[in-house]
Motif scaffolding. Sequence first.
Motif, PDB file in Angstrom:
ATOM      1  N   ARG A   1       0.847  -1.178   0.000  1.00 48.52           N
ATOM      2  CA  ARG A   1       0.000   0.000   0.000  1.00 48.52           C
ATOM      3  C   ARG A   1       0.883   1.228   0.000  1.00 48.52           C
ATOM      4  NH1 ARG A   1      -3.487  -0.354   4.976  1.00 48.52           N
ATOM      5  NH2 ARG A   1      -3.210  -2.568   4.685  1.00 48.52           N
ATOM      6  N   ASN A   2       0.287   2.372  -0.208  1.00 52.11           N
ATOM      7  CA  ASN A   2       1.017   3.621  -0.172  1.00 52.11           C
ATOM      8  C   ASN A   2       1.564   3.850   1.222  1.00 52.11           C
ATOM      9  OD1 ASN A   2       1.777   6.359  -0.110  1.00 52.11           O
ATOM     10  ND2 ASN A   2       0.452   6.762  -1.865  1.00 52.11           N
ATOM     11  N   SER A   3       2.852   4.082   1.343  1.00 56.04           N
ATOM     12  CA  SER A   3       3.472   4.214   2.661  1.00 56.04           C
ATOM     13  C   SER A   3       3.032   5.468   3.396  1.00 56.04           C
ATOM     14  CB  SER A   3       4.996   4.183   2.530  1.00 56.04           C
ATOM     15  OG  SER A   3       5.447   5.246   1.728  1.00 56.04           O
ATOM     16  N   THR A   4       2.405   6.436   2.726  1.00 55.90           N
ATOM     17  CA  THR A   4       1.903   7.606   3.443  1.00 55.90           C
ATOM     18  C   THR A   4       0.446   7.443   3.873  1.00 55.90           C
ATOM     19  OG1 THR A   4       1.254   8.695   1.403  1.00 55.90           O
ATOM     20  CG2 THR A   4       3.503   9.077   2.208  1.00 55.90           C
ATOM     21  N   THR A   5       0.194   6.796   2.905  1.00 57.96           N
ATOM     22  CA  THR A   5      -1.184   6.568   3.288  1.00 57.96           C
ATOM     23  C   THR A   5      -1.375   6.089   4.835  1.00 57.96           C
ATOM     24  OG1 THR A   5      -0.845   4.584   1.873  1.00 57.96           O
ATOM     25  CG2 THR A   5      -2.692   6.083   1.489  1.00 57.96           C
TER      26      THR A   5
ATOM     27  N   GLY B   1     -12.204  -0.434   8.270  1.00 60.47           N
ATOM     28  CA  GLY B   1     -12.572  -1.826   8.469  1.00 60.47           C
ATOM     29  C   GLY B   1     -12.210  -2.697   7.281  1.00 60.47           C
ATOM     30  N   MET B   2     -12.882  -3.839   7.198  1.00 58.68           N
ATOM     31  CA  MET B   2     -12.569  -4.821   6.163  1.00 58.68           C
ATOM     32  C   MET B   2     -13.862  -5.510   5.728  1.00 58.68           C
ATOM     33  SD  MET B   2      -9.305  -7.368   6.257  1.00 58.68           S
ATOM     34  CE  MET B   2      -9.713  -7.989   7.892  1.00 58.68           C
ATOM     35  N   SER B   3     -14.124  -5.510   4.435  1.00 54.81           N
ATOM     36  CA  SER B   3     -15.352  -6.075   3.887  1.00 54.81           C
ATOM     37  C   SER B   3     -15.298  -7.597   3.857  1.00 54.81           C
ATOM     38  CB  SER B   3     -15.576  -5.546   2.468  1.00 54.81           C
ATOM     39  OG  SER B   3     -15.606  -4.142   2.447  1.00 54.81           O
TER      40      SER B   3
ATOM     41  N   ILE C   1      -6.685  -0.637   9.125  1.00 54.86           N
ATOM     42  CA  ILE C   1      -7.372  -1.774   8.506  1.00 54.86           C
ATOM     43  C   ILE C   1      -8.188  -1.287   7.320  1.00 54.86           C
ATOM     44  CG2 ILE C   1      -8.941  -3.698   8.898  1.00 54.86           C
ATOM     45  CD1 ILE C   1      -8.306  -3.442  11.886  1.00 54.86           C
ATOM     46  N   MET C   2      -7.984  -1.923   6.165  1.00 57.31           N
ATOM     47  CA  MET C   2      -8.685  -1.510   4.948  1.00 57.31           C
ATOM     48  C   MET C   2      -8.728  -2.656   3.940  1.00 57.31           C
ATOM     49  SD  MET C   2      -5.679   0.940   3.360  1.00 57.31           S
ATOM     50  CE  MET C   2      -6.579   1.343   1.871  1.00 57.31           C
ATOM     51  N   ASP C   3      -9.523  -2.478   2.897  1.00 56.50           N
ATOM     52  CA  ASP C   3      -9.610  -3.459   1.809  1.00 56.50           C
ATOM     53  C   ASP C   3      -8.503  -3.175   0.800  1.00 56.50           C
ATOM     54  OD1 ASP C   3     -11.999  -4.367   2.960  1.00 56.50           O
ATOM     55  OD2 ASP C   3     -13.252  -3.096   1.686  1.00 56.50           O
ATOM     56  N   THR C   4      -7.472  -4.009   0.787  1.00 59.45           N
ATOM     57  CA  THR C   4      -6.414  -3.824  -0.208  1.00 59.45           C
ATOM     58  C   THR C   4      -6.498  -4.833  -1.343  1.00 59.45           C
ATOM     59  OG1 THR C   4      -4.821  -5.241   0.950  1.00 59.45           O
ATOM     60  CG2 THR C   4      -4.857  -2.909   1.555  1.00 59.45           C
TER      61      THR C   4
ATOM     62  N   PHE D   1     -13.775  -0.250   2.123  1.00 58.10           N
ATOM     63  CA  PHE D   1     -12.878   0.484   3.023  1.00 58.10           C
ATOM     64  C   PHE D   1     -11.549   0.686   2.287  1.00 58.10           C
ATOM     65  CE2 PHE D   1     -15.794  -1.969   5.667  1.00 58.10           C
ATOM     66  CZ  PHE D   1     -16.313  -0.988   6.494  1.00 58.10           C
ATOM     67  N   ASN D   2     -11.453   1.751   1.555  1.00 60.04           N
ATOM     68  CA  ASN D   2     -10.284   1.951   0.693  1.00 60.04           C
ATOM     69  C   ASN D   2      -9.501   3.200   1.062  1.00 60.04           C
ATOM     70  OD1 ASN D   2     -12.143   3.804  -0.135  1.00 60.04           O
ATOM     71  ND2 ASN D   2     -12.211   3.142  -2.286  1.00 60.04           N
TER      72      ASN D   2
END
Length: 269
Positions: A8-12, A216-218, A183-186, A202-203
């Motif tokens: 994922r994006n490290s800044t993100t 969260g996470m779907s 926590i997110m949907d990657t 959750f993006n």
Amino acid sequence: AAAIASSRNSTTLRRLPAARDEQQRAYGAFMKARYRLEFPLGLRRSLWLLPACHLLALPAVAGCPAGQAALLPNVRALPARDIAMLNAGNMKFSATSWNSGTGKLELVPRSPTTDPATGQQKQQVDQRIYCSGGAFYDRPAGSADYHSTHNHVHYNDYANYILEEDTASPQNPRKGTKTTFCIMDTGGINTQLTGASGSAVFNWCPTQDPDFNTQGMSVGWGDTYGANLSGQSLRIDDLAPGMYRLRHVFDPKGLLLEADEGDNESCRL
């Protein structure tokens, strides 16, 4: 199933003291009946281990209305991937958890509190549980903090990384310092599951401090922390040659209400 995103994006018991008179016994029976109605079974079991003063201090938690079932998430761990040397003394790796339950994992904010010991502000977090008829209720699920290294808010106590000898009784296991996640949907893991979304819901990762936005996470989706991110490594230069296993344990403190608590750990030799 869609491929996992690799980066994922490290800044993100202590129960209440034994009742000393009939009035105390009657009060205890009343409280027990009340909490049977107000708390889900799994949470109720843990609450009855606390003294009465702690019980009364907790926020009220409802359950699903009569005739509706709780749609619970189920956090599962996939084995570590992308294992490689970060530098001469450290090993890096990717970590993935995913939701195989019937409901999404959703974390929502409460009012921030200040830790009296450190003076730092923490964002208290509730887990939102959805019901089969469309209702929902919230239950306490720990806290979150802003992490400047990743430039976003992390949910605390979500993961443990453990490197240990592949023996029945490993000595001095090496533990990672990273226990927090945004926590997110990657990436989709099994989007054929009932209730799964065809795209990420959750993006995002909250970047406000001290605000903590919903994350969260779907169902059917996973969250991968890539090997390139801070905290995704363990020191190995002082380990003796031999066979080792890398364990990833998600929700190690049992803060989340899940359909199955027995599949939160993965292992890779």
